[in-house]
Each structure stands twice: as structure tokens, then as C-alpha cells.
Scaffold this active site. Structure first.
Site, PDB file in Angstrom:
ATOM      1  N   ASP A 261      64.005  34.539  77.835  1.00 42.08           N
ATOM      2  CA  ASP A 261      63.769  33.359  78.674  1.00 42.08           C
ATOM      3  C   ASP A 261      64.045  32.080  77.896  1.00 42.08           C
ATOM      4  O   ASP A 261      64.027  32.084  76.676  1.00 42.08           O
ATOM      5  CB  ASP A 261      62.271  33.287  79.033  1.00 42.08           C
ATOM      6  CG  ASP A 261      61.856  34.347  80.012  1.00 42.08           C
ATOM      7  OD1 ASP A 261      62.730  35.046  80.523  1.00 42.08           O
ATOM      8  OD2 ASP A 261      60.637  34.453  80.253  1.00 42.08           O
ATOM      9  N   LYS A 283      64.963  30.669  83.134  1.00 42.09           N
ATOM     10  CA  LYS A 283      64.628  30.160  84.466  1.00 42.09           C
ATOM     11  C   LYS A 283      63.647  29.057  84.251  1.00 42.09           C
ATOM     12  O   LYS A 283      62.589  29.259  83.694  1.00 42.09           O
ATOM     13  CB  LYS A 283      63.914  31.236  85.279  1.00 42.09           C
ATOM     14  CG  LYS A 283      64.800  32.299  85.782  1.00 42.09           C
ATOM     15  CD  LYS A 283      63.995  33.102  86.728  1.00 42.09           C
ATOM     16  CE  LYS A 283      64.875  34.082  87.444  1.00 42.09           C
ATOM     17  NZ  LYS A 283      64.188  34.551  88.619  1.00 42.09           N
ATOM     18  N   MET A 398      52.572  26.619  86.005  1.00 37.30           N
ATOM     19  CA  MET A 398      53.611  25.877  86.735  1.00 37.30           C
ATOM     20  C   MET A 398      52.977  24.813  87.618  1.00 37.30           C
ATOM     21  O   MET A 398      53.202  24.765  88.824  1.00 37.30           O
ATOM     22  CB  MET A 398      54.435  26.852  87.590  1.00 37.30           C
ATOM     23  CG  MET A 398      55.166  27.869  86.729  1.00 37.30           C
ATOM     24  SD  MET A 398      55.859  29.230  87.672  1.00 37.30           S
ATOM     25  CE  MET A 398      54.614  30.485  87.481  1.00 37.30           C
TER      26      MET A 398
HETATM   27  N1  SAH Z   1      54.368  34.692  81.096  1.00 32.49           N
HETATM   28  C1  SAH Z   1      54.041  33.313  80.760  1.00 32.49           C
HETATM   29  C2  SAH Z   1      54.003  32.434  81.972  1.00 32.49           C
HETATM   30  C3  SAH Z   1      55.338  32.287  82.623  1.00 32.49           C
HETATM   31  S1  SAH Z   1      55.285  31.177  83.968  1.00 32.49           S
HETATM   32  C4  SAH Z   1      52.704  33.278  80.010  1.00 32.49           C
HETATM   33  O1  SAH Z   1      52.001  34.261  79.998  1.00 32.49           O
HETATM   34  O2  SAH Z   1      52.426  32.239  79.414  1.00 32.49           O
HETATM   35  C5  SAH Z   1      55.814  29.685  83.200  1.00 32.49           C
HETATM   36  C6  SAH Z   1      54.654  28.727  83.091  1.00 32.49           C
HETATM   37  O3  SAH Z   1      53.790  29.133  82.047  1.00 32.49           O
HETATM   38  C7  SAH Z   1      55.043  27.321  82.722  1.00 32.49           C
HETATM   39  O4  SAH Z   1      55.456  26.596  83.858  1.00 32.49           O
HETATM   40  C8  SAH Z   1      53.733  26.798  82.177  1.00 32.49           C
HETATM   41  O5  SAH Z   1      52.826  26.508  83.208  1.00 32.49           O
HETATM   42  C9  SAH Z   1      53.191  28.007  81.459  1.00 32.49           C
HETATM   43  N2  SAH Z   1      53.538  28.030  80.026  1.00 32.49           N
HETATM   44  C10 SAH Z   1      54.288  28.927  79.382  1.00 32.49           C
HETATM   45  N3  SAH Z   1      54.345  28.648  78.062  1.00 32.49           N
HETATM   46  C11 SAH Z   1      53.601  27.544  77.886  1.00 32.49           C
HETATM   47  C12 SAH Z   1      53.226  26.762  76.768  1.00 32.49           C
HETATM   48  N4  SAH Z   1      53.667  27.065  75.545  1.00 32.49           N
HETATM   49  N5  SAH Z   1      52.416  25.701  76.952  1.00 32.49           N
HETATM   50  C13 SAH Z   1      51.965  25.385  78.177  1.00 32.49           C
HETATM   51  N6  SAH Z   1      52.270  26.081  79.267  1.00 32.49           N
HETATM   52  C14 SAH Z   1      53.077  27.149  79.130  1.00 32.49           C
END
Ligand code: SAH
Length: 475
Positions: A261, A283, A398
Site C-alpha cells: 500500500d 489506495k 478515514m
Molecule cells: N489497516 C490500517 C487501516 C487502513 S484504513 C490499520 O490498521 O491502521 C486507512 C486509514 O487508517 C487512514 O485513513 C487513517 O485513518 C488510518 N491510518 C493508517 N495509518 C495511520 C497512521 N500512521 N496514523 C494515523 N492514521 C493512520
């Protein structure tokens, strides 16, 4: 990843491995039959002549006026009892000189003919340097310290020597001899990889020379093996390599293909093997995305012929990662899979804030909610009564586009506007930024976070900075 049907699509991108700045680039020079000019005398020079002859070069050695050439005659070696002249250098592959042979003039003459030059004990004046060598030809290990410390190089050499298989030279020689035959005897690529994996294990395990029988046995096994066709879904964690699990690291180090990703940091990607193919299938909301069908197709297309595929997802692959669709694609293609969970954004954000996600007596539940539904709008299916539960901690993934609407509806559903809330950008990365505020003030406060970074919101009593203010204790 995000549900973003409106965002434009783009093809998957392949990127090369990256590496930090190199002081020098180690290259392995073929000198067989090539002419090399050496000028000057002394022990250092004699050793360079030795190395060059060992590498198959034809050495023209200009010892200087009045010098007495050694009586012995050596193959491919010609000594001249005079100084070098510019026309002696023409056509040489390399030029090597000692200080007594007019170093700077020699370097200038060589460079005028575009010939790389080495001046002994003068790293700054040299185009290339000689490293300390571990010789297990055809395996040759060169250790360069950029002239910093020859003694350090010696110590490194002796430590490396101890790590090497007893019969490395012989096994590597066999590898070279067998390579061409292998293509014929084991036509399938994935089976050849099986061969090489087992060949390498043998190289380290055996204390004897390789035999023709080893080739027959290894090719037989490769042709008969039930090849694992497996995809590893790996959580990369929120960014910093500190948050990658050991299982994730192992997975990366065995992968031949990494489909990742956009959210996966370079720091984590660098831990994959250099030879691994890295394919970006990012994405992100509102940006060109690789369509999910294409991602599914790429996973299957690489796993089918037996590549070791790692599907590397930001945070935890189990949370908002569209994992079920990718698993379904594997199932449909008869490909096994395994999940290596990761540290998700909610945990990383809580750690950044220095708060727990649950609290005894006041935060009995944690809920992971997405703020992005069709077209980036708030999903219709949110259970507002659950969001309004004052005993819950809500992690809103998100959150960006619909945050104002989310907070307004949460308040309308009965959650106090004064409920503590926080937003964390780039949690678990160097660029991390955070705001702590109340639910009512959250949309405005969160707008101040950098627009390019992923943001997660935490809502609930746990996010209050000083839990003690409420007379609450964290068990
Ligand atoms: N699988 C991921 C989430 C994917 S959805 C997880 O477990 O973290 C993508 C969303 O995750 C982003 O829009 C944001 O809201 C959050 N996200 C992912 N990485 C992040 C980070 N390092 N800091 C803050 N939000 C994060």
C-alpha cells in the site's frame, strides 16, 4: 485502504529497492587477459602485481631506471627497468602506481586516456581502491573502508571468514557449472527456486565437496516437490520499522514479490530483500488508486507460478484493509494464505497520545469505525446509539472528509459535546502530529493537521490528558 469508487484509477507501480549513500561502489572487475600497467617498486606494488596476476591480467611493470628485475619469469608478467611513458598506458584496462613512480603525473596521463587509476596509499588521488579480500573463488568478498582503517578491514575479514561454509568455493563452483544444465532439467521457474533454496542450505550444511549425485538429488526433489503457493498478508504497522513484528520482518525477508500500500513507509519496505520485486498498489482517498480487482489479480498472478508473495498492508491487515476480497481471490485460485497481524493505527495513536484504549469503569468497549463510505461520504450504516455510548472509546478511521458531519451526528445522538477527543496524524512515524480537544471542537482542530498524512480520531474519556481530573483511575 479506502473505499473510494470515485477516485481515478492508475496502474500498479514497480519500484526499485533503495540504499543509503555509498562511499564507493564495489564492482567485480574481470581482468582475464586484459593488460594492466603497474609503475613503481616496493612491497605494496608487489602485492598488487600478485593480485592482478591472480585475476588473470597481463601485467606490464615499469620498475624505474636502473632497477633490477627479478630473475624469475612469470607468465603474463613483463618487467621493464625504466620509467613508464605516456604511450605505455594506451589500451590498459587499469593503471596502478606507487608514489615513487610520479603518482600525480601517472594519474593525469591515465585519466587523459580514460583509464581508471589507483595510487597506492593515496585513496584521495585514486579512481578506485583495492579492498581487503576474502577469496573463495568464484565467490569473492571485497571489504572497503574508503581508506578509513585497514585494521578494521582485517578484523572484518576474519569475522566474515568464520561465517562462511567450509567448502564454499567448491559449492559455488558447482553452482556455476550446474546453472545452465538446471534450466534444461528443471524448466519451471518456481521449481528452480526450490532447487536453489535447497542447494544453498546444502552449501552451508555439508563439510564435503559437492558431487554429481547432489545435482541429481536436488533436481529430482525440485521436480517432485509440492510447491507451496502461498500469500502472506502482512501488517506493516503504522510506519516506523520499530512497529513491525518479527513475523512481519521474517515474511519480508523471504518474499520475492512485495505488493504494498501507499501507507507502508519506505523504512519498512527497505527491510525486504533487495532482489524482491516491489509493487505499489496504493489506495488513498481522492488520489489515483489501483482498483481492488487489479490488486486481487496481481496477487494471484504472482502467487500462481510459485513466487513468495507478501501483501504488505499499512497498520493491521485485519482492519479496514479489504482483506476479505483478497482472501477470496486466493481461495478462488486455490492459493493458500497466512495472516501476519500488525499494529494498527488505533493502537499507534493511543500510544502516541500516551493513553490506553480501554479504562476500567469508564471505557469498557472499543469500536473501530470507518468515516468513509461510498464516494468518501459518511457510511449510512453507522449505529449512532453505539457512537453515543459514553462508556466506549471510538477509533474513527478515514475521518477526514466527513468529520464535521460525524461529530454533529454523534452529538445529536446524545454524546456530550465536551467528550474528550483527539486526532493523530502519521501516528508511529517521525512526522507524527496530534491534537487533543473536545468532540465539538474536533473538526476545526483536526483541520490543522498536515493534509498529506493519514489521520485517525479517538473519541472517549481515555483521551482526556489527565484522567485523574475526573477522579478516574486506570487499572
Ligand atoms: N489497516 C490500517 C487501516 C487502513 S484504513 C490499520 O490498521 O491502521 C486507512 C486509514 O487508517 C487512514 O485513513 C487513517 O485513518 C488510518 N491510518 C493508517 N495509518 C495511520 C497512521 N500512521 N496514523 C494515523 N492514521 C493512520
Amino acid at each position: 485502504m479506502i473505499d473510494a469508487p470515485n477516485s481515478p484509477s492508475r496502474p500498479a507501480r514497480e519500484s526499485a529497492a533503495s540504499i543509503g549513500a555509498l562511499d564507493t561502489l564495489p564492482l567485480f572487475h574481470r581482468l582475464d587477459g586484459r593488460r594492466v600497467v603497474v609503475a613503481g617498486a616496493g612491497v605494496g606494488v608487489a602485492w598488487k602485481v600478485e593480485l592482478l596476476l591472480a585475476a588473470g591480467a597481463r601485467v606490464e611493470h615499469f620498475l624505474g631506471r636502473g632497477a633490477i628485475a627479478r630473475g624469475e619469469t612469470r607468465e603474463r608478467y613483463a618487467a621493464h627497468a625504466r620509467n613508464w611513458r605516456a604511450d605505455d598506458l594506451a589500451g590498459a584496462a587499469l593503471v596502478i602506481g606507487a608514489g615513487d613512480a610520479g603518482g600525480e603525473a601517472l594519474a593525469a596521463a591515465a585519466r587523459a586516456l580514460s583509464i581508471p587509476v589507483n595510487l597506492i596509499d593515496q585513496p584521495e588521488g585514486s579512481d578506485f581502491l583495492f579492498g581487503t579480500i576474502v577469496n573463495r573463488s568464484p565467490v569473492v568478498i571485497g571489504i572497503g573502508t574508503g581508506g578509513a582503517s585497514p585494521m578494521l578491514a582485517q578484523e572484518l575479514r576474519s569475522r566474515i571468514e568464520r561465517l562462511l561454509p567450509a567448502r564454499l568455493s567448491q559449492w559455488a563452483g558447482a553452482a556455476r557449472a550446474w546453472r545452465a544444465r538446471l534450466k534444461h532439467d528443471v524448466p519451471e521457474f518456481a521449481r528452480r527456486r526450490h532447487f536453489w533454496q535447497h542447494f544453498v542450505a546444502r552449501t552451508f550444511a555439508e563439510r564435503r565437496d559437492p558431487l554429481e549425485d547432489d545435482f541429481a538429488r536436488l533436481t529430482g526433489q525440485a521436480n517432485e516437490a509440492a510447491l507451496p503457493r502461498k500469500v502472506l498478508f502482512v501488517g506493516a504497522g503504522p510506519g516506523s520499522a520499530d512497529f513491525l513484528t518479527l513475523g512481519g520482518l521474517r515474511a519480508l525477508q523471504q518474499a520475492s514479490v512485495v505488493l504494498h500500500d501507499d501507507l507502508v513507509s519506505d523504512e519498512v519496505l527497505e527491510l525486504a530483500r533487495r532482489e524482491a520485486k516491489r509493487i505499489g498498489v496504493g489506495k488513498r482517498a481522492g488520489r489515483p488508486s489501483v482498483p481492488q480487482d487489479e490488486i486481487n489479480r496481481l496477487i494471484v498472478a504472482h502467487a500462481k507460478p510459485g513466487e513468495a508473495v507478501v501483501r504488505l498492508k499499512g497498520g493491521d491487515p485485519l482492519v479496514f484493509g479489504r482483506l476479505e476480497e483478497e482472501i477470496e481471490a486466493c481461495r478462488a485460485a486455490g492459493i493458500d494464505y497466512e495472516i501476519v497481524p500488525g499494529i494498527g493505527a488505533a493502537q499507534a495513536a493511543a500510544a502516541a497520545l500516551g493513553v490506553p484504549l480501554t479504562g476500567r469503569g469508564h471505557a469498557r468497549r472499543v469500536q473501530f469505525v470507518t468515516g468513509s463510505g461510498k464516494g468518501g461520504a459518511l457510511p449510512d450504516s453507522i449505529e449512532w446509539a453505539a457512537i453515543a455510548d459514553r462508556d466506549a472509546t471510538t477509533a474513527l478511521y478515514m475521518p477526514r472528509r466527513a468529520l464535521a458531519e460525524f461529530t454533529a451526528r454523534a452529538i445529536a445522538a446524545g454524546l456530550s459535546p465536551a467528550t474528550p477527543a483527539a486526532a493523530v496524524a502519521a501516528a508511529g512515524r517521525a512526522e507524527q502530529g496530534l491534537v487533543r480537544t473536545s468532540l465539538a471542537a474536533l473538526p476545526e482542530a483536526a483541520a490543522a493537521l498536515p493534509a498529506d498524512e493519514p489521520v485517525i480520531v479517538l473519541i472517549g474519556t481515555v483521551t482526556r490528558e489527565a484522567l485523574a481530573e475526573q477522579g478516574l483511575r486506570v487499572a
